[in-house]
Design a protein around this motif. Sequence first.
Motif, PDB file in Angstrom:
ATOM      1  N   THR A  68     -93.120 -20.367  47.800  1.00 37.60           N
ATOM      2  CA  THR A  68     -94.244 -20.718  47.809  1.00 37.60           C
ATOM      3  C   THR A  68     -94.606 -21.473  46.519  1.00 37.60           C
ATOM      4  OG1 THR A  68     -95.083 -18.764  49.270  1.00 37.60           O
ATOM      5  CG2 THR A  68     -96.964 -19.826  48.165  1.00 37.60           C
ATOM      6  N   ARG A  69     -94.320 -20.687  45.463  1.00 39.77           N
ATOM      7  CA  ARG A  69     -94.590 -21.334  44.203  1.00 39.77           C
ATOM      8  C   ARG A  69     -93.771 -22.659  44.051  1.00 39.77           C
ATOM      9  NH1 ARG A  69     -92.095 -20.142  39.332  1.00 39.77           N
ATOM     10  NH2 ARG A  69     -90.967 -18.584  40.399  1.00 39.77           N
ATOM     11  N   LYS A  70     -92.618 -22.995  44.381  1.00 37.13           N
ATOM     12  CA  LYS A  70     -91.977 -24.088  44.072  1.00 37.13           C
ATOM     13  C   LYS A  70     -91.726 -25.059  45.259  1.00 37.13           C
ATOM     14  CE  LYS A  70     -88.708 -21.762  40.875  1.00 37.13           C
ATOM     15  NZ  LYS A  70     -87.244 -20.877  41.075  1.00 37.13           N
ATOM     16  N   PHE A  71     -91.713 -24.640  46.650  1.00 33.55           N
ATOM     17  CA  PHE A  71     -91.600 -25.549  47.640  1.00 33.55           C
ATOM     18  C   PHE A  71     -92.684 -25.900  48.729  1.00 33.55           C
ATOM     19  CE2 PHE A  71     -87.451 -24.131  46.135  1.00 33.55           C
ATOM     20  CZ  PHE A  71     -86.710 -25.339  46.313  1.00 33.55           C
ATOM     21  N   ARG A  72     -93.196 -24.617  49.017  1.00 34.48           N
ATOM     22  CA  ARG A  72     -94.162 -24.844  50.062  1.00 34.48           C
ATOM     23  C   ARG A  72     -95.562 -25.981  49.911  1.00 34.48           C
ATOM     24  NH1 ARG A  72     -95.132 -19.638  52.111  1.00 34.48           N
ATOM     25  NH2 ARG A  72     -93.294 -19.775  53.508  1.00 34.48           N
ATOM     26  N   TRP A  73     -95.678 -26.800  50.370  1.00 34.20           N
ATOM     27  CA  TRP A  73     -96.698 -27.866  50.033  1.00 34.20           C
ATOM     28  C   TRP A  73     -96.267 -28.751  49.129  1.00 34.20           C
ATOM     29  CZ3 TRP A  73     -97.172 -25.925  54.613  1.00 34.20           C
ATOM     30  CH2 TRP A  73     -98.035 -26.716  55.528  1.00 34.20           C
ATOM     31  N   LYS A  74     -95.531 -28.201  48.162  1.00 36.86           N
ATOM     32  CA  LYS A  74     -95.450 -28.960  46.882  1.00 36.86           C
ATOM     33  C   LYS A  74     -94.199 -30.143  47.079  1.00 36.86           C
ATOM     34  CE  LYS A  74     -97.182 -25.494  43.992  1.00 36.86           C
ATOM     35  NZ  LYS A  74     -97.336 -24.336  44.945  1.00 36.86           N
ATOM     36  N   LYS A  75     -93.153 -29.364  47.632  1.00 34.95           N
ATOM     37  CA  LYS A  75     -91.813 -30.263  47.945  1.00 34.95           C
ATOM     38  C   LYS A  75     -91.740 -30.518  49.501  1.00 34.95           C
ATOM     39  CE  LYS A  75     -89.040 -29.453  44.018  1.00 34.95           C
ATOM     40  NZ  LYS A  75     -87.507 -29.519  43.611  1.00 34.95           N
ATOM     41  N   ILE A  76     -92.339 -29.635  50.434  1.00 28.49           N
ATOM     42  CA  ILE A  76     -92.146 -29.811  51.836  1.00 28.49           C
ATOM     43  C   ILE A  76     -93.511 -29.404  52.381  1.00 28.49           C
ATOM     44  CG2 ILE A  76     -91.173 -27.501  51.896  1.00 28.49           C
ATOM     45  CD1 ILE A  76     -89.415 -28.707  54.111  1.00 28.49           C
ATOM     46  N   SER A  77     -93.783 -30.160  53.419  1.00 31.13           N
ATOM     47  CA  SER A  77     -95.101 -29.632  54.019  1.00 31.13           C
ATOM     48  C   SER A  77     -95.285 -29.874  55.713  1.00 31.13           C
ATOM     49  CB  SER A  77     -96.386 -29.974  53.609  1.00 31.13           C
ATOM     50  OG  SER A  77     -96.545 -31.359  53.860  1.00 31.13           O
ATOM     51  N   GLU A 101     -98.428 -33.703  47.166  1.00 28.49           N
ATOM     52  CA  GLU A 101     -97.527 -34.800  47.187  1.00 28.49           C
ATOM     53  C   GLU A 101     -96.257 -34.415  47.401  1.00 28.49           C
ATOM     54  OE1 GLU A 101     -98.160 -36.982  43.359  1.00 28.49           O
ATOM     55  OE2 GLU A 101    -100.384 -37.206  43.693  1.00 28.49           O
ATOM     56  N   PRO A 102     -95.964 -33.882  48.544  1.00 38.56           N
ATOM     57  CA  PRO A 102     -94.579 -33.474  49.021  1.00 38.56           C
ATOM     58  C   PRO A 102     -93.429 -34.591  49.114  1.00 38.56           C
ATOM     59  CG  PRO A 102     -96.074 -33.016  50.718  1.00 38.56           C
ATOM     60  CD  PRO A 102     -96.820 -33.462  49.758  1.00 38.56           C
ATOM     61  N   LYS A 103     -92.390 -34.362  48.939  1.00 39.33           N
ATOM     62  CA  LYS A 103     -91.528 -35.888  49.341  1.00 39.33           C
ATOM     63  C   LYS A 103     -90.950 -35.711  50.869  1.00 39.33           C
ATOM     64  CE  LYS A 103     -90.658 -38.333  45.938  1.00 39.33           C
ATOM     65  NZ  LYS A 103     -91.483 -39.099  45.840  1.00 39.33           N
ATOM     66  N   PHE A 104     -91.234 -34.317  51.553  1.00 35.70           N
ATOM     67  CA  PHE A 104     -90.568 -34.189  52.815  1.00 35.70           C
ATOM     68  C   PHE A 104     -91.823 -33.807  53.520  1.00 35.70           C
ATOM     69  CE2 PHE A 104     -88.049 -31.681  55.986  1.00 35.70           C
ATOM     70  CZ  PHE A 104     -87.426 -32.519  56.507  1.00 35.70           C
ATOM     71  N   VAL A 105     -92.063 -34.317  54.832  1.00 35.28           N
ATOM     72  CA  VAL A 105     -93.377 -33.889  55.613  1.00 35.28           C
ATOM     73  C   VAL A 105     -92.780 -33.852  57.054  1.00 35.28           C
ATOM     74  CG1 VAL A 105     -95.415 -34.262  56.701  1.00 35.28           C
ATOM     75  CG2 VAL A 105     -95.090 -34.743  54.205  1.00 35.28           C
ATOM     76  N   ILE A 106     -92.874 -32.394  57.665  1.00 36.08           N
ATOM     77  CA  ILE A 106     -92.488 -32.416  59.155  1.00 36.08           C
ATOM     78  C   ILE A 106     -94.051 -32.644  59.792  1.00 36.08           C
ATOM     79  CG2 ILE A 106     -91.648 -30.734  60.714  1.00 36.08           C
ATOM     80  CD1 ILE A 106     -90.428 -29.099  58.242  1.00 36.08           C
ATOM     81  N   ALA A 107     -93.688 -33.504  60.775  1.00 37.19           N
ATOM     82  CA  ALA A 107     -94.987 -33.851  61.700  1.00 37.19           C
ATOM     83  C   ALA A 107     -94.711 -33.425  63.121  1.00 37.19           C
ATOM     84  CB  ALA A 107     -95.378 -35.332  61.698  1.00 37.19           C
ATOM     85  N   ASP A 108     -95.288 -32.298  63.474  1.00 35.10           N
ATOM     86  CA  ASP A 108     -94.913 -31.858  64.703  1.00 35.10           C
ATOM     87  C   ASP A 108     -95.929 -32.440  65.758  1.00 35.10           C
ATOM     88  OD1 ASP A 108     -94.104 -30.291  66.894  1.00 35.10           O
ATOM     89  OD2 ASP A 108     -94.444 -28.412  65.986  1.00 35.10           O
TER      90      ASP A 108
END
Length: 310
Positions: free
Chosen positions: A81-90, A165-172
Amino acid sequence: MVLIVNGLSAQYHTSKGSVYAVDDVDFNLSDGESIGIAGESACGKSTLGLSIVRMLLGGKANGKIILDDTSILDISESDFTRKFRWKKISMIFQGAMNSLDPVFTIREQFVEVLNQHNFAGNFDDAILNALHSVSLDDVILKKYPHELSGGMKQRVIIAMALLLEPKFVIADEPTTALDVLIQAQIINLLKKLKKEGMSIMLITHDLAVLSEIADKIGIMYGGQMVEFGSSYEIYKNPKHPYTQGLLESIPTLKGNIPKYIKGNPPSLMEPATQCRFIERCPLAIDKCKMVPPKFKTDTGYVRCWLYDQS
Ligand SMILES: Nc1ncnc2c1ncn2[C@@H]1O[C@H](COP(=O)(O)OP(=O)(O)OP(=O)(O)O)[C@@H](O)[C@H]1O
């Protein structure tokens, strides 16, 4: 951002038994690349996305997911949560535009997302940046969800996924339930975000919408990625009979009558003991009674005994 998925499986445990929703999936993306995930309903596409953001409710994922050199299934929930979720990937969840809270303004809902992620920067700057990147005007911040059109609501949902501002977004399935003109606008928006450097994993049951966004494509069937490769290879030289069937089912303007794949997808309540596609495959051979491994192709792999060179 580099993503490597290796041997990823995910199961749900229900009162009726386990559901083998994702089974031994491999794929990789280089920096800036986007992937399209296509396949029929209930073949495991959303579960694959949810596994990558570690949001599988009632399920468990195994295998390796390496994101920017970190094995994200092996770190603690708080570190993720701290390093990845919504920050690098959402993730833009399927149907999320219908779950905007009717009693709060759009601004209040953005603020709620920032609070949930303990955002420490300037809230107004973050909200306006996200809003402008999806080409929405600031006036909508004062509005309530019922005052927005479907296309605007979907843009709001995409903006929420972009807040940190994540760099990777999953769009379902981001275009489901929108009319065709609005669908095209949303696809154009995703194209714009990709051009600006974002990697996108676009999940859809519609192969036709992937061509403009995906550098690579993964075709899912019965929980497995039955074919993975560059978009060019998948469109020009599809190998798996299921991929071929899916492509033939896309209507064209040239007058070809779209075909359809007869039969129904398999139950995922049992682990695979043979090729998952055997019952519907026009090219099935005796070997298909065994689970096919991944056979290498020019740019990826195919899980089909027809490509066994041994
Ligand atoms: N929370 C859950 N608990 C139990 N089973 C689930 C759960 N979520 C999904 N499943 C099952 O897992 C399998 C894969 O579902 P998933 O939603 O990943 O497929 P999908 O390809 O995204 O489908 P769709 O295109 O309809 O969204 C299905 O059999 C589904 O019923």
